[in-house]
Design a protein around this motif. Sequence first.
Motif, PDB file in Angstrom:
ATOM      1  N   ASP B 223       0.816  -1.216   0.000  1.00 59.22           N
ATOM      2  CA  ASP B 223       0.000   0.000   0.000  1.00 59.22           C
ATOM      3  C   ASP B 223       0.852   1.269   0.000  1.00 59.22           C
ATOM      4  N   GLY B 224       2.169   1.088  -0.114  1.00 57.97           N
ATOM      5  CA  GLY B 224       3.062   2.238  -0.138  1.00 57.97           C
ATOM      6  C   GLY B 224       3.385   2.791   1.239  1.00 57.97           C
ATOM      7  N   ARG B 225       2.849   2.136   2.253  1.00 55.96           N
ATOM      8  CA  ARG B 225       3.084   2.570   3.639  1.00 55.96           C
ATOM      9  C   ARG B 225       4.262   1.782   4.246  1.00 55.96           C
ATOM     10  N   PRO B 226       4.805   2.267   5.353  1.00 58.61           N
ATOM     11  CA  PRO B 226       5.897   1.537   6.007  1.00 58.61           C
ATOM     12  C   PRO B 226       5.452   0.146   6.445  1.00 58.61           C
ATOM     13  N   PHE B 227       6.325  -0.804   6.252  1.00 57.30           N
ATOM     14  CA  PHE B 227       6.030  -2.188   6.625  1.00 57.30           C
ATOM     15  C   PHE B 227       7.191  -2.689   7.491  1.00 57.30           C
ATOM     16  N   LEU B 228       7.043  -2.528   8.780  1.00 56.38           N
ATOM     17  CA  LEU B 228       8.112  -2.881   9.711  1.00 56.38           C
ATOM     18  C   LEU B 228       7.701  -4.041  10.614  1.00 56.38           C
ATOM     19  N   ALA B 229       6.598  -3.846  11.356  1.00 60.04           N
ATOM     20  CA  ALA B 229       6.124  -4.913  12.259  1.00 60.04           C
ATOM     21  C   ALA B 229       5.658  -6.085  11.410  1.00 60.04           C
ATOM     22  N   GLY B 230       6.120  -7.274  11.784  1.00 61.47           N
ATOM     23  CA  GLY B 230       5.715  -8.465  11.047  1.00 61.47           C
ATOM     24  C   GLY B 230       6.507  -8.693   9.765  1.00 61.47           C
ATOM     25  N   ASN B 231       7.483  -7.838   9.505  1.00 66.02           N
ATOM     26  CA  ASN B 231       8.338  -7.993   8.321  1.00 66.02           C
ATOM     27  C   ASN B 231       9.520  -8.882   8.734  1.00 66.02           C
ATOM     28  N   ASP B 232       9.463 -10.170   8.323  1.00 63.26           N
ATOM     29  CA  ASP B 232      10.420 -11.164   8.834  1.00 63.26           C
ATOM     30  C   ASP B 232      11.881 -10.767   8.661  1.00 63.26           C
ATOM     31  N   MET B 233      12.240 -10.358   7.452  1.00 64.05           N
ATOM     32  CA  MET B 233      13.651 -10.044   7.202  1.00 64.05           C
ATOM     33  C   MET B 233      14.088  -8.801   7.986  1.00 64.05           C
ATOM     34  N   TRP B 234      13.167  -7.860   8.144  1.00 64.77           N
ATOM     35  CA  TRP B 234      13.462  -6.648   8.925  1.00 64.77           C
ATOM     36  C   TRP B 234      13.698  -7.018  10.395  1.00 64.77           C
ATOM     37  N   ILE B 235      12.872  -7.932  10.889  1.00 66.50           N
ATOM     38  CA  ILE B 235      13.024  -8.384  12.282  1.00 66.50           C
ATOM     39  C   ILE B 235      14.349  -9.145  12.437  1.00 66.50           C
ATOM     40  N   GLN B 236      14.640  -9.991  11.458  1.00 70.68           N
ATOM     41  CA  GLN B 236      15.911 -10.759  11.518  1.00 70.68           C
ATOM     42  C   GLN B 236      17.107  -9.808  11.503  1.00 70.68           C
ATOM     43  N   THR B 237      16.998  -8.760  10.696  1.00 71.34           N
ATOM     44  CA  THR B 237      18.091  -7.774  10.629  1.00 71.34           C
ATOM     45  C   THR B 237      18.293  -7.108  11.994  1.00 71.34           C
ATOM     46  N   THR B 238      17.166  -6.786  12.630  1.00 69.92           N
ATOM     47  CA  THR B 238      17.233  -6.146  13.950  1.00 69.92           C
ATOM     48  C   THR B 238      17.904  -7.082  14.958  1.00 69.92           C
ATOM     49  N   GLU B 239      17.533  -8.337  14.896  1.00 67.90           N
ATOM     50  CA  GLU B 239      18.138  -9.321  15.820  1.00 67.90           C
ATOM     51  C   GLU B 239      19.626  -9.496  15.524  1.00 67.90           C
ATOM     52  N   PHE B 240      19.966  -9.503  14.239  1.00 66.54           N
ATOM     53  CA  PHE B 240      21.383  -9.638  13.869  1.00 66.54           C
ATOM     54  C   PHE B 240      22.176  -8.427  14.373  1.00 66.54           C
ATOM     55  N   PHE B 241      21.584  -7.249  14.226  1.00 72.28           N
ATOM     56  CA  PHE B 241      22.276  -6.031  14.655  1.00 72.28           C
ATOM     57  C   PHE B 241      22.528  -6.082  16.171  1.00 72.28           C
ATOM     58  N   LYS B 242      21.534  -6.547  16.906  1.00 69.11           N
ATOM     59  CA  LYS B 242      21.704  -6.652  18.367  1.00 69.11           C
ATOM     60  C   LYS B 242      22.806  -7.663  18.702  1.00 69.11           C
ATOM     61  N   SER B 243      22.874  -8.735  17.905  1.00 67.47           N
ATOM     62  CA  SER B 243      23.885  -9.768  18.200  1.00 67.47           C
ATOM     63  C   SER B 243      25.305  -9.218  18.056  1.00 67.47           C
ATOM     64  N   LEU B 244      25.470  -8.190  17.234  1.00 75.22           N
ATOM     65  CA  LEU B 244      26.795  -7.563  17.118  1.00 75.22           C
ATOM     66  C   LEU B 244      27.206  -6.954  18.464  1.00 75.22           C
ATOM     67  N   PHE B 245      26.222  -6.358  19.129  1.00 77.49           N
ATOM     68  CA  PHE B 245      26.494  -5.782  20.462  1.00 77.49           C
ATOM     69  C   PHE B 245      26.681  -6.901  21.492  1.00 77.49           C
ATOM     70  N   ASP B 246      25.776  -7.901  21.422  1.00 81.44           N
ATOM     71  CA  ASP B 246      25.842  -8.996  22.405  1.00 81.44           C
ATOM     72  C   ASP B 246      27.174  -9.732  22.339  1.00 81.44           C
ATOM     73  N   ASN B 247      27.749  -9.809  21.135  1.00 84.21           N
ATOM     74  CA  ASN B 247      29.025 -10.513  20.990  1.00 84.21           C
ATOM     75  C   ASN B 247      30.227  -9.594  21.208  1.00 84.21           C
ATOM     76  N   GLY B 248      29.949  -8.371  21.566  1.00 86.63           N
ATOM     77  CA  GLY B 248      31.027  -7.444  21.940  1.00 86.63           C
ATOM     78  C   GLY B 248      31.936  -7.027  20.803  1.00 86.63           C
ATOM     79  N   VAL B 249      31.433  -7.072  19.557  1.00 88.13           N
ATOM     80  CA  VAL B 249      32.312  -6.701  18.436  1.00 88.13           C
ATOM     81  C   VAL B 249      32.145  -5.244  18.028  1.00 88.13           C
ATOM     82  N   THR B 250      31.196  -4.548  18.658  1.00 87.05           N
ATOM     83  CA  THR B 250      30.986  -3.138  18.308  1.00 87.05           C
ATOM     84  C   THR B 250      31.901  -2.248  19.154  1.00 87.05           C
ATOM     85  N   ILE B 251      32.321  -1.168  18.564  1.00 81.46           N
ATOM     86  CA  ILE B 251      33.225  -0.253  19.278  1.00 81.46           C
ATOM     87  C   ILE B 251      32.452   0.451  20.393  1.00 81.46           C
TER      88      ILE B 251
END
Lengths: 304, 430
Positions: B223-251
């Motif tokens: 519909d041309g609107r933002p699609f964030l909630a329920g967007n599987d790959m977007w959610i996976q990306t968010t989890e992956f980004f957090k894992s960078l912090f959890d694994n201590g590789v971020t500056i």
Amino acid sequence: MRLKNIKHNNPVKTPFRRKIQPYIYLSPVMILMSLLLFLPIILVIGYSFYDNVLVTPESNWVGLENYKYVLSDKVFLTSIKNTVVFVVFNVVFHLLIGMTLALMVNVKCFGRKIKAGFRVIYMLPWMFNATVIAILWKLLLNPNGVVNYLLMNFNLVSGPVEWLSERSIVFWVLTFINIWAGYPFYMISILAGLQGISSDLYEAGQIDGASAVQRFFYITLPQLKPILISIAMLDFIWTTQNFSLIWLLTAGGPSHATEMMSTYVYKTAFTSYQYSRASAAAVIILLACVVLAIFYVKNQTKED
Amino acid sequence: MMKKVAAILLSASLVMGLIVGCGANGDTSDSGDKGSDGEVEIEFQQWFDNEMEEGYLQSVCDSFYEETGIKVKLLSNPYADTKAQLQASSVAGTMADVVALDGSWIYDYATQGMLADLNALFEDIGFDTADITSQTSINGTVYAQPLVNFPCLMAVNQDLLEAAGVTELPETWSEFMDACQKVTNPDENVYGFAMNMSTDNATCMEYFAAFAWNSGCSIIGEDGRPFLAGNDMWIQTTEFFKSLFDNGVTIPGMYTMTDADKVQEFVNGRVAFMPDSVAHLTNIQEQAPDMNITYINMPHADDYDGPSYMRANNWACGIAENSEHKEEAAQFIAYLLGADVNADLSVHAGGFPVNATSEPEYTDDSEAFQAICDIYATTEGKAEFYSFPTAEALMRVLDEDLVMYIDGDYASADEMMEHVQQEFDAAYGE
């Protein structure tokens, strides 16, 4: 004896002319004040009662809706809480540090050159503008910066502290930096006040057997009271309006940890384009400042 | 008597001065104007001048003047100031004729009626846009014309990878995490990944989104609107980004790190990977001449094998709706888009031309620049946030909530994105 007939150049002024003349002379300043000071304030107050302004072709009157929205916005409430705590801590510590340093650089046991040297050193933070202060402290507090280096070398911390990113401490770090940046104003003002207190009072106190502490509380403090109230009120207003330093150091983040009313207004206006809501928030800040300004003016009038 | 007359004259002159000064009509002095000799002068407000060789942009304007007789007055400000000045000048009706635009501003400025329809103006002056590879349109109308493209990719410090025994450049999230973990050594102050997350410029969230875009994700629904909630790959990306912090590789210090801070950490050799605009390459090479640098596209999800996407960024410009010299302004933009001028502009800006027939003669023959050229030639650009209203404010919401999710304030990425979705929807007045 003949009286010399004095010829008056000025004809006798009518009461109306006498009344109107001062206002004619004052009119340039009054027009300037109206255009540059009152008009923007009136406009902003007016904007706060519309749905949105400036960026919309039509503006509709919504009454107090923007105030209701802003006052129920969690971020704005957080910004109020942060601003109040920030301002109170700043004013109190500015006062304590400024007073302590002023007393130190006013003691008679040091030579003039030593005292002058310390005055210059203590004044330095006041010389820097917000940009310089922000860059300076960012470098010092960088996880790889000097502060962490010293703390780790002395085994005071096990790893680098994220001074400006850790949500639990960043607010207090920002408060500390602003205290550091602002105490010299107090120091100089209080020092000027100390130098204006007559030495007769201290001599009389000494003769009466007053201790140093008693002389401070019964002579120094009462004599400084008008200055202390004035600078505290000014500081209250200035710190409430502080924007540059906060924006340059943390931009209100991370996650609103350092969100102040000033950063809230800026973000609402310039990134959300909600100028009416921003105006409503600005009017709330204005009201707080006006209340303080009234106290300030009353205090000044009383002094006069 | 003389004093009185002087006082009255002084008062009168001050009042007249005020009336004349404050009552000046915007028509006389604001934006471009016709000089006494009949020459047209237009204004060009931008930040480009500050980011290129001193005097270069003025020389382009001078060449334009020689060719057309239209003078261009440059109004140069730092990027950070340009937006506020544009907004203020628009409200005051004193906007410059040609204005530089960041992608995140275009939707709002266009819908606020600040910008003119560019294609209509190009048609009026007879400029053919067939060779122009990109234009930014809102609801079917072109409001912004990119001049130079700057892909945003992942800068890599190969010296750090080599020292850590990483021989292959990572392509997937797992490979990226593995490389970051090998490189990270807190005792030596070396970390795998740095990204600016300061909300002073929330467009940094496009770097975060680029992890998802290059994994085939779109954050724009049907519909041309933002699609964030329920967007599987977007959610996976968010989890992956957090894992960078959890694994201590971020500056350390990423939450309030600015773009400049990030580049500085990279230049100082403290970080192996940094998503960044390629516009910084010259600056990095100057500050760290011995560093072995290259660029890769943002790593993608492990199981993704579709087409590659990168974060697109550009220097764009538009024409003020209130301009009195729209045609002259359009002529100037058309001049900047000419094959030779656009090629030369791209070389000086360190980017890529938008004119398909331009043949820029780059002097940078480094491995890093060659890598950028190779990726640019084969990868499609994405900048999906730019189609949302108040894009920058929305990206700031995402940034703030992402920090809270990483810190554990949200139980899951789904919960966090539910909240972000509400905020995005609210921008549409729901």
